[in-house]
Scaffold this motif. Structure first.
Motif, PDB file in Angstrom:
ATOM      1  N   PRO A 110       2.022   5.590   1.720  1.00 18.91           N
ATOM      2  CA  PRO A 110       1.008   5.380   0.604  1.00 18.91           C
ATOM      3  C   PRO A 110       0.979   3.799   0.135  1.00 18.91           C
ATOM      4  O   PRO A 110       2.212   3.087   0.464  1.00 18.91           O
ATOM      5  CB  PRO A 110       1.929   6.040  -0.624  1.00 18.91           C
ATOM      6  CG  PRO A 110       2.608   6.977   0.127  1.00 18.91           C
ATOM      7  CD  PRO A 110       2.971   6.404   1.393  1.00 18.91           C
ATOM      8  N   LYS A 111       0.302   3.338  -0.671  1.00 18.34           N
ATOM      9  CA  LYS A 111       0.097   1.986  -0.990  1.00 18.34           C
ATOM     10  C   LYS A 111       1.097   1.615  -2.064  1.00 18.34           C
ATOM     11  O   LYS A 111       1.480   2.748  -2.943  1.00 18.34           O
ATOM     12  CB  LYS A 111      -1.381   1.475  -1.485  1.00 18.34           C
ATOM     13  CG  LYS A 111      -2.398   1.761  -0.355  1.00 18.34           C
ATOM     14  CD  LYS A 111      -3.682   1.210  -0.966  1.00 18.34           C
ATOM     15  CE  LYS A 111      -4.794   1.273   0.031  1.00 18.34           C
ATOM     16  NZ  LYS A 111      -6.359   0.954  -0.296  1.00 18.34           N
ATOM     17  N   GLY A 112       1.680   0.533  -2.262  1.00 16.33           N
ATOM     18  CA  GLY A 112       2.587  -0.001  -3.105  1.00 16.33           C
ATOM     19  C   GLY A 112       4.153   0.399  -2.901  1.00 16.33           C
ATOM     20  O   GLY A 112       4.658   0.486  -3.807  1.00 16.33           O
ATOM     21  N   THR A 113       4.221   1.049  -1.614  1.00 15.73           N
ATOM     22  CA  THR A 113       5.583   1.745  -1.242  1.00 15.73           C
ATOM     23  C   THR A 113       6.293   0.369  -0.361  1.00 15.73           C
ATOM     24  O   THR A 113       5.795  -0.465   0.101  1.00 15.73           O
ATOM     25  CB  THR A 113       5.565   2.742  -0.420  1.00 15.73           C
ATOM     26  OG1 THR A 113       4.817   2.542   0.733  1.00 15.73           O
ATOM     27  CG2 THR A 113       5.137   3.884  -1.406  1.00 15.73           C
ATOM     28  N   ARG A 114       7.797   0.406  -0.358  1.00 12.60           N
ATOM     29  CA  ARG A 114       8.479  -0.583   0.259  1.00 12.60           C
ATOM     30  C   ARG A 114       9.340   0.586   1.119  1.00 12.60           C
ATOM     31  O   ARG A 114       9.581   1.461   0.920  1.00 12.60           O
ATOM     32  CB  ARG A 114       9.402  -1.379  -0.250  1.00 12.60           C
ATOM     33  CG  ARG A 114      10.202  -0.734  -1.373  1.00 12.60           C
ATOM     34  CD  ARG A 114      10.754  -2.032  -2.221  1.00 12.60           C
ATOM     35  NE  ARG A 114      11.933  -1.550  -2.928  1.00 12.60           N
ATOM     36  CZ  ARG A 114      12.010  -0.966  -4.072  1.00 12.60           C
ATOM     37  NH1 ARG A 114      10.706  -0.726  -4.797  1.00 12.60           N
ATOM     38  NH2 ARG A 114      13.014  -0.840  -4.759  1.00 12.60           N
ATOM     39  N   ASP A 115       9.990  -0.116   2.284  1.00 13.25           N
ATOM     40  CA  ASP A 115      10.639   0.598   3.210  1.00 13.25           C
ATOM     41  C   ASP A 115      11.810   1.001   2.675  1.00 13.25           C
ATOM     42  O   ASP A 115      12.605   0.353   1.873  1.00 13.25           O
ATOM     43  CB  ASP A 115      11.254  -0.568   4.454  1.00 13.25           C
ATOM     44  CG  ASP A 115      10.304  -0.656   5.527  1.00 13.25           C
ATOM     45  OD1 ASP A 115       9.376   0.161   5.243  1.00 13.25           O
ATOM     46  OD2 ASP A 115      10.302  -1.972   6.140  1.00 13.25           O
ATOM     47  N   ALA A 116      12.517   2.160   3.100  1.00 10.50           N
ATOM     48  CA  ALA A 116      13.618   2.875   2.534  1.00 10.50           C
ATOM     49  C   ALA A 116      14.893   2.336   3.099  1.00 10.50           C
ATOM     50  O   ALA A 116      14.711   1.421   4.298  1.00 10.50           O
ATOM     51  CB  ALA A 116      13.566   4.238   2.810  1.00 10.50           C
ATOM     52  N   ALA A 155      10.381  10.470  12.098  1.00  8.10           N
ATOM     53  CA  ALA A 155      10.972  10.175  10.995  1.00  8.10           C
ATOM     54  C   ALA A 155      10.432   8.793  10.327  1.00  8.10           C
ATOM     55  O   ALA A 155      10.725   7.960  10.789  1.00  8.10           O
ATOM     56  CB  ALA A 155      12.610  10.309  10.960  1.00  8.10           C
ATOM     57  N   THR A 156      10.304   9.068   8.882  1.00 11.77           N
ATOM     58  CA  THR A 156       9.753   7.850   8.090  1.00 11.77           C
ATOM     59  C   THR A 156      10.594   7.943   6.808  1.00 11.77           C
ATOM     60  O   THR A 156      10.684   9.138   6.486  1.00 11.77           O
ATOM     61  CB  THR A 156       8.464   7.795   8.256  1.00 11.77           C
ATOM     62  OG1 THR A 156       8.196   6.323   7.653  1.00 11.77           O
ATOM     63  CG2 THR A 156       7.719   8.605   7.498  1.00 11.77           C
ATOM     64  N   GLY A 157      10.576   6.957   6.175  1.00 15.48           N
ATOM     65  CA  GLY A 157      10.997   7.032   4.649  1.00 15.48           C
ATOM     66  C   GLY A 157      10.428   5.815   3.894  1.00 15.48           C
ATOM     67  O   GLY A 157      10.350   4.793   4.369  1.00 15.48           O
ATOM     68  N   TRP A 158      10.302   5.876   2.532  1.00 13.06           N
ATOM     69  CA  TRP A 158       9.853   4.798   1.766  1.00 13.06           C
ATOM     70  C   TRP A 158      10.392   5.088   0.443  1.00 13.06           C
ATOM     71  O   TRP A 158      10.530   6.001   0.202  1.00 13.06           O
ATOM     72  CB  TRP A 158       8.283   4.653   1.939  1.00 13.06           C
ATOM     73  CG  TRP A 158       7.580   5.707   1.461  1.00 13.06           C
ATOM     74  CD1 TRP A 158       7.065   6.116   0.318  1.00 13.06           C
ATOM     75  CD2 TRP A 158       6.780   6.629   2.282  1.00 13.06           C
ATOM     76  NE1 TRP A 158       6.275   7.217   0.155  1.00 13.06           N
ATOM     77  CE2 TRP A 158       6.118   7.462   1.696  1.00 13.06           C
ATOM     78  CE3 TRP A 158       6.927   6.741   3.812  1.00 13.06           C
ATOM     79  CZ2 TRP A 158       5.402   8.795   2.261  1.00 13.06           C
ATOM     80  CZ3 TRP A 158       6.071   7.739   4.378  1.00 13.06           C
ATOM     81  CH2 TRP A 158       5.589   8.893   3.466  1.00 13.06           C
ATOM     82  N   THR A 159      10.252   3.847  -0.252  1.00  8.02           N
ATOM     83  CA  THR A 159      10.543   3.920  -1.834  1.00  8.02           C
ATOM     84  C   THR A 159       9.468   3.710  -2.729  1.00  8.02           C
ATOM     85  O   THR A 159       8.786   2.877  -2.276  1.00  8.02           O
ATOM     86  CB  THR A 159      11.760   3.263  -2.191  1.00  8.02           C
ATOM     87  OG1 THR A 159      11.521   1.604  -1.698  1.00  8.02           O
ATOM     88  CG2 THR A 159      13.159   3.761  -1.380  1.00  8.02           C
ATOM     89  N   VAL A 160       9.462   4.301  -3.841  1.00  4.56           N
ATOM     90  CA  VAL A 160       8.266   3.943  -4.777  1.00  4.56           C
ATOM     91  C   VAL A 160       8.973   3.581  -5.996  1.00  4.56           C
ATOM     92  O   VAL A 160       9.594   4.328  -6.464  1.00  4.56           O
ATOM     93  CB  VAL A 160       7.134   5.201  -5.071  1.00  4.56           C
ATOM     94  CG1 VAL A 160       6.312   4.883  -6.055  1.00  4.56           C
ATOM     95  CG2 VAL A 160       6.437   5.588  -3.621  1.00  4.56           C
ATOM     96  N   GLY A 161       8.749   2.309  -6.358  1.00  4.62           N
ATOM     97  CA  GLY A 161       9.617   1.919  -7.656  1.00  4.62           C
ATOM     98  C   GLY A 161      10.942   1.887  -7.405  1.00  4.62           C
ATOM     99  O   GLY A 161      11.444   1.334  -6.355  1.00  4.62           O
TER     100      GLY A 161
END
Length: 163
Positions: A110-116, A155-161
Motif C-alpha cells: 500500500p502507498k504511504g507504508t514503510r519497511d517493517a 514473506a513481506t511486511g510493512w508498517t502503517v503509521g
C-alpha cells in the motif's frame, strides 16, 4: 570299542561282587558316544555335490560350440545438425513467473507504508524449514510440505503509521 571297555571293567571286578550287582546296574555302565558322524556325513555330501556339479557342468559345456559375447561398448550416435529449439518466451515459460519475486505477483504494497523492522525469512523468501516453524507441530508440517513439493513462500511486511 564299547564292548572292549565293558569287558575290561568286568574283569577288574571280582566274581563274588559281580554276582551281587544287579544286571540293571551292570548294563547302565557309561557308554562312549562318538561325535561328529552327522557333521562328517553332511560335509562329505557337500563335497560330493560340488564335485559332481562341476563335472556335470563341464561335460555339458564341453559338447557345445562357444558363443560370441555381445560387445560391451555402446553404438556411436551421430550428432544432430542444425540449431536447437527456440527458448520459450516469458508468456509461455511458467518457471519465469515462479522464479521471480512472488511478492510482486501476490500482494501490492500500500502507498504511504514503510519497511517493517522484522520480516520473516531471507530477503522476502521463507524456506521450507522457516515456514514449517510457523505451525504448532513443525515436524508434521515439514513432512507434509515435502510431500506437497513445497519450495518457498513469499514473506513481506510493512508498517502503517505507528502500527
Amino acid at each position: 570299542m564299547d564292548e572292549e571297555i565293558r569287558e575290561e571293567i568286568r574283569e577288574e571286578i571280582p566274581e563274588e561282587i559281580r554276582e551281587e550287582i544287579p544286571e540293571e546296574i551292570q548294563e547302565e555302565t557309561p557308554r562312549v558316544r562318538r561325535r561328529g558322524r552327522t557333521a562328517l556325513l553332511i560335509a562329505t555330501a557337500a563335497v560330493l555335490g560340488l564335485v559332481g556339479g562341476t563335472c556335470a557342468g563341464f561335460l555339458i559345456q564341453a559338447d557345445r560350440e562357444p558363443t560370441k559375447l555381445p560387445s560391451l561398448s555402446q553404438p556411436v550416435v551421430a550428432q544432430a545438425e542444425g540449431a536447437g529449439p527456440e527458448p520459450l518466451s516469458a508468456a509461455q515459460d511458467r518457471r519465469v513467473k515462479t522464479d521471480d519475486d512472488l511478492r510482486k505477483l501476490l500482494v501490492k504494497r500500500p502507498k504511504g507504508t514503510r519497511d517493517a523492522e522484522y520480516v520473516p525469512g531471507d530477503k522476502g523468501w521463507m524456506g521450507i524449514a522457516d515456514y514449517a516453524e510457523q505451525y504448532t507441530k513443525p515436524a508434521n508440517a515439514f513432512g507434509d510440505l515435502i510431500s506437497a513439493e513445497f519450495r518457498r513462500a513469499a514473506a513481506t511486511g510493512w508498517t502503517v503509521g505507528s502500527t
